[in-house]
Design a protein around this motif. Structure first.
Motif, PDB file in Angstrom:
ATOM      1  N   ALA A  97     -35.272  22.293 -61.609  1.00  0.00           N
ATOM      2  CA  ALA A  97     -36.665  22.167 -61.174  1.00  0.00           C
ATOM      3  C   ALA A  97     -37.627  22.374 -62.339  1.00  0.00           C
ATOM      4  O   ALA A  97     -38.671  21.720 -62.417  1.00  0.00           O
ATOM      5  CB  ALA A  97     -36.954  23.179 -60.062  1.00  0.00           C
ATOM      6  N   LEU A  98     -37.288  23.279 -63.275  1.00  0.00           N
ATOM      7  CA  LEU A  98     -38.145  23.512 -64.442  1.00  0.00           C
ATOM      8  C   LEU A  98     -38.240  22.248 -65.284  1.00  0.00           C
ATOM      9  O   LEU A  98     -39.317  21.873 -65.742  1.00  0.00           O
ATOM     10  CB  LEU A  98     -37.602  24.675 -65.274  1.00  0.00           C
ATOM     11  N   ILE A 132     -42.979  29.075 -61.959  1.00  0.00           N
ATOM     12  CA  ILE A 132     -41.914  28.584 -62.833  1.00  0.00           C
ATOM     13  C   ILE A 132     -41.330  29.741 -63.639  1.00  0.00           C
ATOM     14  O   ILE A 132     -40.106  29.883 -63.775  1.00  0.00           O
ATOM     15  CB  ILE A 132     -42.455  27.492 -63.776  1.00  0.00           C
ATOM     16  N   LEU A 133     -42.207  30.590 -64.172  1.00  0.00           N
ATOM     17  CA  LEU A 133     -41.744  31.752 -64.933  1.00  0.00           C
ATOM     18  C   LEU A 133     -40.957  32.701 -64.038  1.00  0.00           C
ATOM     19  O   LEU A 133     -39.921  33.253 -64.448  1.00  0.00           O
ATOM     20  CB  LEU A 133     -42.946  32.466 -65.556  1.00  0.00           C
ATOM     21  N   LEU A 134     -41.430  32.899 -62.810  1.00  0.00           N
ATOM     22  CA  LEU A 134     -40.725  33.781 -61.872  1.00  0.00           C
ATOM     23  C   LEU A 134     -39.308  33.286 -61.586  1.00  0.00           C
ATOM     24  O   LEU A 134     -38.372  34.084 -61.487  1.00  0.00           O
ATOM     25  CB  LEU A 134     -41.502  33.881 -60.564  1.00  0.00           C
ATOM     26  N   MET A 135     -39.159  31.970 -61.437  1.00  0.00           N
ATOM     27  CA  MET A 135     -37.833  31.422 -61.175  1.00  0.00           C
ATOM     28  C   MET A 135     -36.870  31.750 -62.312  1.00  0.00           C
ATOM     29  O   MET A 135     -35.703  32.092 -62.083  1.00  0.00           O
ATOM     30  CB  MET A 135     -37.926  29.904 -60.974  1.00  0.00           C
ATOM     31  N   GLY A 192     -34.775  16.882 -53.528  1.00  0.00           N
ATOM     32  CA  GLY A 192     -36.137  17.024 -53.012  1.00  0.00           C
ATOM     33  C   GLY A 192     -36.949  18.020 -53.816  1.00  0.00           C
ATOM     34  O   GLY A 192     -38.129  17.776 -54.119  1.00  0.00           O
ATOM     35  N   VAL A 193     -36.329  19.145 -54.197  1.00  0.00           N
ATOM     36  CA  VAL A 193     -37.016  20.145 -55.015  1.00  0.00           C
ATOM     37  C   VAL A 193     -37.400  19.535 -56.368  1.00  0.00           C
ATOM     38  O   VAL A 193     -38.502  19.760 -56.885  1.00  0.00           O
ATOM     39  CB  VAL A 193     -36.127  21.387 -55.217  1.00  0.00           C
TER      40      VAL A 193
END
Length: 750
Positions: free
Chosen positions: A245-246, A164-167, A66-67
């Motif tokens: 996810a990225l 995205i960068l934070l992840m 889902g993500v």
């Protein structure tokens, strides 16, 4: 009796609960995300009133899928070109908000006595607002056409990229368990490198693939191919050490630049909704109500920090960016919540086993509370603005208006700026491409050559020769190509700057030699590698024409793919006339609308509503600055310029029969933007009236505002004389207005 696997039973239970909650929350006009979370809470292991799922591990796998689909869909809406058009204002606002909320979240966690990792992840959770909730609230309140909404959409785009960068950064921090500056910098550089490589390669290859196979693709094949590309990028991202996810987000962003973007987004929506629902239900499954009760105090504190912190940081960012007090406050009140990405970041902490069990339910509880408060915050934004305006001294208000107007002033782009920017972009892009070619050759080509073709030293030489062949066009572009040759020629005409140009040219050649040496050093000594590198540079100069032709074909293919899809009208909504509260928006004309078949003269739109009809789009035709005899037909898209109040009144008029609007429609043959032009002492417009200036005829545009001696005039009179220092606001095609500006610059140079 046939035995059903637990996974099938759990999936049926999840979807059944989600379906019931969907109907209930639709009836209550509340966000469906909250309904899914409550559904998960009811079928989770902590409440025994209803049947409970059996295998949470399997549900987590579905949730991870889902993500992937959520991020893929987000990428389809993102578009790198859209980020470029967001503008500095939204970037400043989003950047300040993220920094402030990261700091506030960390300090709040420490104040509550939480661990360092819990505090850091709390900052990440609080720093990203909810795109879904904000868009839903704007639609329900009917403010999507307002000026501040365009800025908020830009802020959300920047926040999605920051998320995205934070992840990546939080994953790196979780592994190292400390603030290791070198590791964090390495992670950022690695992310930037792969983003550039994936984007360049993706734009070069994927649109071409879809174009070549377009005749073979129906809805089914396009859906399968799109999802296949998504999961291929997911696998690739995981292989190089990034989150799945990225990879999904990157592939979505690449597909967003293709002509199939809208079709893919439409086809993927149902799949995304299905797996997204499973993800949000899984969020609710992990919530322990007892823990929420236990942490009621921290939840209340974090909620207040979220509401106040986001409002203040976005408002401050808007003021710094010159957006005016009203727009800044409205923007700040709109983004005071957390949502989808916050759940993903909280899930990341649980998956990596670096955060405490209570952080996840606390984040969900804060999200639920701030979701309910969002519509009320938006409604209260204008009354709050009026209260603040009454409280502030008049000289402060005047200073803010002057600063807001001055922040928008157009300055002429210097030749040095053009040359240095082109040098910088070329250096980054071609360096990334060359490094990628060398790494790919070492990882795949060299093993293949030595194992299947020829081994030993000759294998290395053959690999090097093939690699240099692939590198040649980009080495030529780095060392020889002049993308701003005319600007550099004008600088060269000034003898004082020739030495600097020579140094820059030798620097480019030196960097190209370093890349060649980097490759040759694997099979040759350093001294020999440098000599051979100089020889290769000489060959690049000798065969410059042939290499140039090949490079131009590569560049043309890339630019053709990149520009295949026109940017949607969302970017047009972000062009505002600060601080007048006037901006450009668009409406689609339905067949039942009262304006159908009537001319501009009959409708008297400007006289009745105070707005200008700047452009009419009719199919593939763009009617710039329509005359009073132009009629409106069903399916037309009309671009309106005016204040929030004027546009709101016109919106009610044009939607009298249908009640529909589509401000985010697709653009026609020409982009329509709001541009600003300053009348200089040598301008061809100087001392001419608006009618005599020929702006309408030369740019197919419309002067909708003029600032003269500090006085702001909307819809200026056609007999108004233009003087030096006047600021003109023109609605029209950017390239046509650029031509007008170019004519002014040529006159200045003469």
């Amino acid at each position: 009796m046939t035995h059903l696997p637990n996974l099938v039973m759990d999936l049926g239970l999840i979807l059944g609960a989600a379906g019931i909650m969907t109907l209930l929350f639709k009836k209550l006009k509340q966000p469906l995300v909250l309904g899914y979370i409550i559904a998960g809470l009811l079928v989770g292991p902590h409440i025994n009133l209803f049947p409970t799922i059996v295998e949470i591990e399997n549900i987590n796998v579905w949730a991870e899928i889902g993500v992937i689909f959520l991020l893929f869909s987000l990428g389809l809406e993102f578009s790198f070109k859209k980020l470029v058009k967001v503008g500095g204002a939204s970037s400043i606002m989003a950047g300040l908000e993220v920094v402030v909320m990261l700091l506030l979240g960390y300090l709040t966690g420490k104040l509550l006595g939480w661990s360092t990792m819990d505090s850091v992840f709390l900052g990440g959770i609080l720093s990203i607002s909810s795109t879904t909730i904000i868009i839903r609230a704007f639609e329900e309140l009917g403010v999507k056409s307002h000026r501040f909404a365009g800025l908020v959409f830009g802020v959300l785009i920047v926040e999605d990229l920051v998320a995205i960068l934070l992840m990546v950064l939080l994953s790196t921090l979780a592994v190292s368990q400390q603030f290791a500056g070198a590791e964090m910098l390495s992670a950022v550089l690695k992310l930037a490198f792969f983003l550039v490589v994936w984007f360049l390669a993706g734009i070069f290859l994927i649109p071409t693939l879809l174009k070549k196979a377009s005749k073979l693709m129906n809805d089914e094949t396009l859906l399968i191919v799109s999802i296949a590309l998504c999961f291929l990028m997911v696998i690739l991202a995981a292989q190089v050490g990034f989150s799945p996810a990225l990879g999904a987000f990157i592939m979505g962003s690449i597909l967003a630049e293709t002509t199939k973007a809208e079709k893919i987004e439409h086809l993927v929506t149902s799949v995304k909704d299905l797996f997204g629902a499973i993800f949000f239900v899984s969020v609710g499954i992990l919530i322990n109500p007892a823990m929420i009760v236990e942490y009621a105090g921290p939840i209340a504190l974090i909620t207040v920090v979220t509401l106040v912190g986001k409002m203040v940081s976005i408002t401050a960012g808007g003021l710094i960016a010159g957006q005016g007090l009203k727009t800044s406050i409205q923007s700040g009140m709109s983004v005071s919540q957390i949502g989808e990405f916050s759940f993903i970041i909280a899930t990341l902490g649980l998956t990596l086993n670096v955060t405490s069990d209570f952080l996840y339910p606390v984040a969900v509880a804060v999200s639920a509370i701030t979701t309910f408060t969002t519509p009320y915050m938006i409604k209260l934004s204008e009354p709050l603005y009026r209260s603040v305006e009454r409280m502030l001294p008049s000289r402060w208000i005047s200073s803010l208006n002057e600063y807001s107007s001055g922040a928008q002033t157009i300055s002429t782009t210097s030749d040095w700026k053009l040359v240095l920017r082109s040098y910088g972009i070329n250096l980054v892009v071609y360096s990334v491409i060359l490094i990628a070619i060398v790494l790919l050759a070492g990882e795949f080509l060299y093993p293949f050559i030595t194992e299947s073709v020829i081994n030993g030293a000759w294998g290395g030489i053959v690999t090097t020769a093939i690699t240099l062949l692939f590198m040649a066009p980009f080495l030529w572009a780095l060392a020889v190509h002049h993308p701003q040759k005319e600007a550099q020629g004008r600088i060269w005409a000034n003898k004082n700057y020739r030495s600097l140009i020579i140094v820059m040219e030798f620097t480019r050649i030196g960097i190209a030699i370093l890349f060649i040496g980097f490759l040759l050093n694997r099979v040759l000594s350093v001294q020999v590698a440098i000599i051979v590198g100089l020889f290769i540079i000489g060959l690049l100069v000798i065969f410059s024409k042939k290499i140039q032709d090949f490079y131009i074909r590569i560049e043309d293919r890339f630019m053709s793919n990149l520009n295949a899809r026109e940017i949607s009208a969302a970017s047009k909504m972000s062009h505002t006339l600060v601080p007048w509260d006037a901006h450009l928006t668009s409406f689609d004309v339905s067949p039942e609308s009262v304006v159908v078949g009537k001319s501009m003269l009959e409708l008297q739109i400007r006289e009745l509503y105070g707005v200008n009809v700047a452009v009419i789009e009719r199919g593939d035709r763009t009617i710039m600055a329509p005359t009073r005899h132009e009629r409106i037909f069903p399916g037309d898209r009309i671009y309106i310029f005016g204040t929030d109040e004027q546009i709101g009144a016109f919106k009610q008029f044009i939607e009298t029969e249908t009640g529909t609007t589509a401000p985010n429609g697709e653009a026609g043959k020409e982009d329509i933007e709001l541009q600003m032009l300053v009348v200089s002492a040598d301008s061809t417009l100087l001392h001419k009236t608006v009618r005599q200036s020929g702006v309408r005829e030369r740019t197919k545009g419309l002067i909708v505002g003029i600032e003269k001696n500090g006085e702001r005039m909307l819809n200026p009179d056609s007999e108004l004389v233009l003087e030096e220092g006047d600021i003109l606001w023109i609605v029209g095609s950017p390239w046509r207005i650029k031509q007008l500006e170019g004519a002014k610059q040529e006159a200045t140079q003469v």
